[in-house]
Scaffold this motif. Structure first.
Motif, PDB file in Angstrom:
ATOM      1  N   LEU A 125       0.838  -1.208   0.000  1.00 43.65           N
ATOM      2  CA  LEU A 125       0.000   0.000   0.000  1.00 43.65           C
ATOM      3  C   LEU A 125       0.865   1.247   0.000  1.00 43.65           C
ATOM      4  O   LEU A 125       0.589   2.205  -0.743  1.00 43.65           O
ATOM      5  CB  LEU A 125      -0.912  -0.018   1.237  1.00 43.65           C
ATOM      6  CG  LEU A 125      -1.722   1.269   1.470  1.00 43.65           C
ATOM      7  CD1 LEU A 125      -2.697   1.522   0.320  1.00 43.65           C
ATOM      8  CD2 LEU A 125      -2.465   1.202   2.807  1.00 43.65           C
ATOM      9  N   GLN A 126       1.905   1.273   0.794  1.00 46.57           N
ATOM     10  CA  GLN A 126       2.782   2.436   0.873  1.00 46.57           C
ATOM     11  C   GLN A 126       3.420   2.728  -0.472  1.00 46.57           C
ATOM     12  O   GLN A 126       3.487   3.880  -0.917  1.00 46.57           O
ATOM     13  CB  GLN A 126       3.862   2.197   1.938  1.00 46.57           C
ATOM     14  CG  GLN A 126       4.731   3.414   2.214  1.00 46.57           C
ATOM     15  CD  GLN A 126       3.935   4.609   2.720  1.00 46.57           C
ATOM     16  OE1 GLN A 126       2.947   4.440   3.446  1.00 46.57           O
ATOM     17  NE2 GLN A 126       4.311   5.828   2.308  1.00 46.57           N
ATOM     18  N   HIS A 127       3.854   1.656  -1.155  1.00 51.14           N
ATOM     19  CA  HIS A 127       4.469   1.838  -2.477  1.00 51.14           C
ATOM     20  C   HIS A 127       3.468   2.397  -3.467  1.00 51.14           C
ATOM     21  O   HIS A 127       3.784   3.304  -4.265  1.00 51.14           O
ATOM     22  CB  HIS A 127       5.026   0.490  -2.956  1.00 51.14           C
ATOM     23  CG  HIS A 127       5.718   0.566  -4.283  1.00 51.14           C
ATOM     24  ND1 HIS A 127       5.074   0.327  -5.476  1.00 51.14           N
ATOM     25  CD2 HIS A 127       7.010   0.884  -4.602  1.00 51.14           C
ATOM     26  CE1 HIS A 127       5.926   0.471  -6.462  1.00 51.14           C
ATOM     27  NE2 HIS A 127       7.122   0.815  -5.964  1.00 51.14           N
ATOM     28  N   SER A 128       2.230   1.889  -3.455  1.00 49.10           N
ATOM     29  CA  SER A 128       1.199   2.371  -4.377  1.00 49.10           C
ATOM     30  C   SER A 128       0.826   3.810  -4.085  1.00 49.10           C
ATOM     31  O   SER A 128       0.609   4.625  -5.007  1.00 49.10           O
ATOM     32  CB  SER A 128      -0.046   1.478  -4.281  1.00 49.10           C
ATOM     33  OG  SER A 128       0.241   0.158  -4.632  1.00 49.10           O
ATOM     34  N   LEU A 129       0.756   4.188  -2.801  1.00 47.75           N
ATOM     35  CA  LEU A 129       0.406   5.567  -2.441  1.00 47.75           C
ATOM     36  C   LEU A 129       1.474   6.547  -2.922  1.00 47.75           C
ATOM     37  O   LEU A 129       1.154   7.627  -3.430  1.00 47.75           O
ATOM     38  CB  LEU A 129       0.222   5.684  -0.932  1.00 47.75           C
ATOM     39  CG  LEU A 129      -1.059   5.076  -0.350  1.00 47.75           C
ATOM     40  CD1 LEU A 129      -1.034   5.133   1.166  1.00 47.75           C
ATOM     41  CD2 LEU A 129      -2.284   5.811  -0.888  1.00 47.75           C
ATOM     42  N   GLU A 130       2.718   6.170  -2.764  1.00 44.56           N
ATOM     43  CA  GLU A 130       3.805   7.060  -3.196  1.00 44.56           C
ATOM     44  C   GLU A 130       3.732   7.309  -4.689  1.00 44.56           C
ATOM     45  O   GLU A 130       3.928   8.437  -5.163  1.00 44.56           O
ATOM     46  CB  GLU A 130       5.150   6.439  -2.826  1.00 44.56           C
ATOM     47  CG  GLU A 130       5.415   6.427  -1.323  1.00 44.56           C
ATOM     48  CD  GLU A 130       6.685   5.678  -0.971  1.00 44.56           C
ATOM     49  OE1 GLU A 130       7.307   5.109  -1.898  1.00 44.56           O
ATOM     50  OE2 GLU A 130       7.041   5.640   0.221  1.00 44.56           O
ATOM     51  N   THR A 131       3.436   6.266  -5.455  1.00 41.08           N
ATOM     52  CA  THR A 131       3.351   6.404  -6.916  1.00 41.08           C
ATOM     53  C   THR A 131       2.177   7.287  -7.305  1.00 41.08           C
ATOM     54  O   THR A 131       2.300   8.213  -8.107  1.00 41.08           O
ATOM     55  CB  THR A 131       3.217   5.029  -7.573  1.00 41.08           C
ATOM     56  OG1 THR A 131       4.313   4.210  -7.183  1.00 41.08           O
ATOM     57  CG2 THR A 131       3.166   5.158  -9.082  1.00 41.08           C
ATOM     58  N   LEU A 132       1.010   7.009  -6.718  1.00 41.09           N
ATOM     59  CA  LEU A 132      -0.202   7.727  -7.100  1.00 41.09           C
ATOM     60  C   LEU A 132      -0.164   9.183  -6.651  1.00 41.09           C
ATOM     61  O   LEU A 132      -0.568  10.091  -7.385  1.00 41.09           O
ATOM     62  CB  LEU A 132      -1.431   7.033  -6.508  1.00 41.09           C
ATOM     63  CG  LEU A 132      -1.772   5.670  -7.119  1.00 41.09           C
ATOM     64  CD1 LEU A 132      -2.815   4.966  -6.278  1.00 41.09           C
ATOM     65  CD2 LEU A 132      -2.282   5.842  -8.553  1.00 41.09           C
TER      66      LEU A 132
END
Length: 901
Positions: free
Chosen positions: A760-767
């Protein structure tokens, strides 16, 4: 108990036969067959047949009580290898001795034996059957417990002996090893002066086969060389050719008797006390003339004659007139030659009352003349009980002779009324469900006097219901003193005085009432009530049995399934309507052939193998085979077969599954067709997407090659820009389609343990890096669980699609809030992704949420494919996804992951 017995029951009455069979079944006796002979002649035919017989139940009342050789006659037919259990009428020592000495190991008493006693005698028989030596090699009678006598068994063929009577021989000073099996033990110890006399008596019996027995008294030596007097009774067994093969006998110590000089002369006080103080009537009469010489007080009181009257009479004078001629013909054979002196006759009292008696007689000397002493036992009650038992049997037989239960009960009504000599009788049928009562039959001694139409009778059931709470029989001594009763409205009112009512359960909600009326006032008769209790009990059982049989018959005959009974060879014994309907054969045609003849030739071997398995087990597993109809059509039938206990029969239960099979074939064909179509569509989608990709890439390369400096015309510049955007959209759509095809076609998708919080943290950073124009409030909580077994690429795609949707469809009225957390259940870890965006109207769109190219808000950036991909990815790996949403409030997606052990 694994041995299956072949049993022959020699019994005249059907109800007694059925009663014994029911006890055999209740006792769990394993039987191969149960045969029924009504007479001794029928029994002999069975024993002479080819079918082996292990055990015979013999009703002693079938044969004249004076013919005691019936056991030997039957045993001769099977060379003494058949076991006979007598069924005696009365419990007396003489009857028991008679049964045992004539070749029986055990016996049953009519009216007293039950399931336990039947099982006991059968268990004893099985012990004998399991021994190689046979019946007589183990025959111990009951003599080991006899203090004053013993039993012996001599094998004339093999010169072997078996003696029992431990107490007797030990009292003589002998050990078991000395007497038990020594063939010459008897010859060594008989007194020399008596030896030839005894031997001559035995030889005379052996030469005269009809006689079968001998009786002789002689002196026998004790171990201390002294002698005692014994009485010996021996019996001869013959083989089927009439050759003597064995002798059986009893010896009894008669030393005390030999010390006496005569009946009342020696030991006067003791003998007189026995005779005169005996509670049973006792008489002494001359052996030749039958003149009564002496009687005791019990005889005077029993018969009503004075002592002086008795002394001037003969035994013929106390016999009913009808019996005297019969008595004259039998007296010599019975009284002179029979050693047992035990018989049953009728005597008549002075007041004319007839009583049935059992006579126990022995020879004696009275006043220096040969005489006979008899003891008389009144067995009238036992005989009456037997007579009533026979009558009950006749009533049940009348009932069973009629196909209709009402007709059978009508016959019973007539027979019972004649038996008890009451004038009028009726049968009522009451139905508690509709509260109605109907007269259905009546019978009278004088039909002209009792021609009463049904409409003239009224039956008030409430009165009898109240009384029947405790009894099923009601006796009304005076009909006219009842406040509530059956009422007659005719000119004959008042003529009927007493009534007697019996209730019988008939069918559901209905009761049969048998009512008997008398013109006289009759007081309650306990013996008659007892008789009717027996009739009521047996009739109730028969009615229940008939009802059960009718229900089973209805179920069997009219069931739509196939019911049939075949023997072990497959030949039909019985079939129902379902058989005829499914296979389109008449019953007569079905019964002409074997079950296997109706089985498709390709399924016959399978069917035979399954049926053969019934030798090892009682029921088969369901099996499906093809059967042939009369029109040569094929019908699919699902069968199960059950072996009927105690019989060489098999019950078949079949269900026609032809339509199911037809639909199954059609369904399989449709599935195959749909599978092929699906494969074609996948191939088409793949080809289209693959073939579009190359030209599309070329177009994008050409468009990207064009620079603004190369385009001078404004309109052309506008068109090329639009063309470039359309090409990019098309390229994105093709890529999405390819992704979907990969998800749908991939079978073995790689899975591993994934940290949801990290992904989730990785996806949030990208988005958030892509869309950093607005502020977001994001809360995360993975305290209940964060590890799932899933595909790494899929989980990233799920986070990106759902979070990007939340960003796209955030509410313009408030900042975006994202709440992402997990909850643990017993079987799943649930992931919640909750926003406060625009929300979705689920009433309108719930069924389309996860559809392809579905849009629920005006947004030029949405393609309507994200939720479809998320749903496909979740379900591809065994998870589920659901949505909760409300317009203007927000949306929550809940993804359930299976917990990995």
């Amino acid at each position: 108990m694994s041995y299956q017995l072949s049993i022959l029951i020699v019994e005249e009455y059907e109800n007694e036969f059925s009663l014994l069979v029911s006890f055999l079944q209740q006792a769990g006796i394993p039987t191969h067959s149960i045969l029924h002979a009504h007479t001794v002649e029928e029994a002999k035919l069975h024993l002479l047949g080819n079918r082996p017989i292990d055990l015979v139940f013999l009703d002693l009342s079938l044969q004249s009580l004076y013919s005691f050789d019936i056991h030997f006659e039957l045993m001769d037919l099977k060379e003494h290898r058949v076991h006979i259990i007598p069924i005696c009428e009365f419990t007396s020592p003489q009857t028991t001795l008679l049964a045992l000495i004539n070749g029986a190991k055990d016996y049953l008493i009519k009216g007293e034996y039950g399931q336990k006693s039947v099982k006991r005698v059968i268990d004893n028989c099985l012990k004998w059957l399991n021994e190689p030596g046979g019946y007589f090699d183990l025959k111990d009678f009951v003599s080991d417990d006899l203090k004053y006598g013993a039993v012996w068994d001599i094998d004339l063929i093999h010169s072997t002996a078996k003696r029992s009577g431990k107490k007797f021989y030990h009292s003589l000073g002998y050990q078991e090893s000395e007497y038990a099996t020594d063939y010459y033990f008897w010859q060594r110890n008989i007194h020399p002066e008596d030896y030839y006399r005894v031997e001559d008596a035995i030889e005379q019996s052996l030469k005269s086969s009809p006689k079968r027995y001998w009786e002789v008294e002689y002196r026998f030596r004790r171990a201390d060389a002294s002698y005692l007097w014994v009485n010996e009774r021996g019996y001869i067994l013959y083989d089927s050719l009439g050759k003597p093969v064995r002798t059986l006998g009893i010896i009894v110590d008669i030393s005390q008797k030999k010390k006496q000089k005569g009946f009342i002369k020696s030991n006067q006080v003791q003998q007189e006390a026995f005779f005169y103080s005996n509670p049973y009537p006792m008489l002494i009469y001359k052996a030749e003339s039958f003149q009564i010489l002496e009687v005791n007080n019990a005889a005077v009181q029993k018969y009503g004659y004075s002592y002086e009257n008795f002394i001037g009479m003969t035994t013929l004078d106390i016999r009913p007139k009808a019996d005297k001629e019969w008595y004259r013909k039998l007296k010599r054979e019975i009284i002179t030659n029979n050693p047992f002196r035990h018989w049953q006759v009728r005597h008549q009292k002075k007041n004319g009352e007839i009583m049935h008696v059992e006579i126990l007689a022995n020879d004696t000397i009275y006043q220096d003349m040969p005489a006979v002493q008899v003891m008389v036992i009144d067995i009238t009650q036992q005989v009456v009980a037997r007579s009533e038992r026979d009558f009950v049997a006749q009533v049940i037989e009348l009932f069973n002779q009629k196909n209709s239960m009402i007709d059978g009960l009508s016959e019973c009504l007539k027979s019972i009324r004649n038996y008890i000599s009451w004038e009028y009788s009726e049968i009522w049928l009451s139905d508690t469900l509709i509260n109605s009562t109907k007269l259905i039959a009546s019978n009278s001694f004088n039909a002209e006097s009792f021609q009463l139409p049904i409409a003239t009778w009224y039956f008030d059931e409430s009165f009898f219901k109240q009384k029947l709470k405790h009894h099923n029989i009601i006796w009304i001594e005076d009909l006219h003193h009842l406040q509530t009763s059956p009422k007659r409205i005719t000119t004959l009112e008042g003529s009927l005085q007493s009534a007697f009512l019996v209730s019988l359960p008939y069918k559901r909600n209905t009761t049969i009432w048998m009512i008997f009326y008398s013109l006289k006032k009759i007081k309650k008769d306990a013996s008659l009530i007892q008789l009717f209790e027996g009739i009521s009990r047996h009739l109730s059982n028969e009615i229940r049995r008939r009802n059960s049989e009718e229900q089973l018959k209805y179920i069997f005959n009219f069931n739509r399934d196939l019911f049939g009974i075949v023997n072990t060879s497959g030949e039909f014994v019985q079939v129902n309507e379902g058989f005829k309907d499914s296979l389109a054969y008449e019953e007569s045609m079905l019964l002409e052939k074997s079950f296997y003849d109706y089985v498709h030739v390709q399924d016959r071997d399978l069917t035979r193998n399954i049926m053969d398995d019934l030798e090892e087990r009682d029921i088969t597993s369901p099996f499906e085979i093809r059967c042939l109809t009369s029109n040569h059509d094929i019908r699919w039938i699902s069968w199960s077969a059950t072996k009927l206990p105690g019989e060489d029969l098999i019950f078949l239960l079949g269900r026609d599954i032809t339509n199911i099979k037809k639909h199954q074939v059609e369904r399989e064909a449709l599935i195959e067709q749909l599978t092929a179509s699906n494969e074609d569509l996948k191939q088409f989608s793949y080809i289209v997407s693959h073939n579009l990709r190359a030209p599309l890439s070329n177009l994008m390369a050409v468009v990207n090659f064009l620079t603004p400096e190369m385009i001078t015309h404004p309109t052309l510049d506008f068109l090329i820009d639009k063309f470039k955007k359309s090409t990019q959209i098309l390229n994105s759509t093709v890529n999405d389609l390819l992704d979907i095809l990969v998800i749908k076609n991939k079978v073995n998708i790689a899975q591993t343990m994934i940290d949801l919080e990290e992904k989730l943290q990785h996806s949030l950073e990208t988005l958030l890096y892509i869309d950093s124009t607005d502020e977001y409030n994001i809360r995360k909580d993975f305290t209940e669980g964060k590890w799932v077994y899933f595909n790494q690429y899929y989980i990233e795609s799920i986070f990106q699609n759902l979070i990007s949707n939340a960003i796209k469809y955030k509410s313009p009225e408030r900042p975006l809030e994202l709440n992402i957390f997990t909850k643990m259940t017993s079987t799943h870890l649930k992931l919640y992704i909750k926003d406060n965006g625009l929300g979705i109207n689920l009433k309108l769109h719930k069924h389309k949420i996860f559809g392809l190219y579905q849009r629920f808000h005006e947004n030029s950036e949405s393609k309507g494919i994200g939720l479809y991909i998320v749903n496909s990815q979740v379900r591809a790996l065994g998870g589920t996804i659901e949505v909760q949403s409300e317009e203007g409030v927000g949306t929550t997606f809940i993804i359930s992951f299976k917990i990995r052990n």
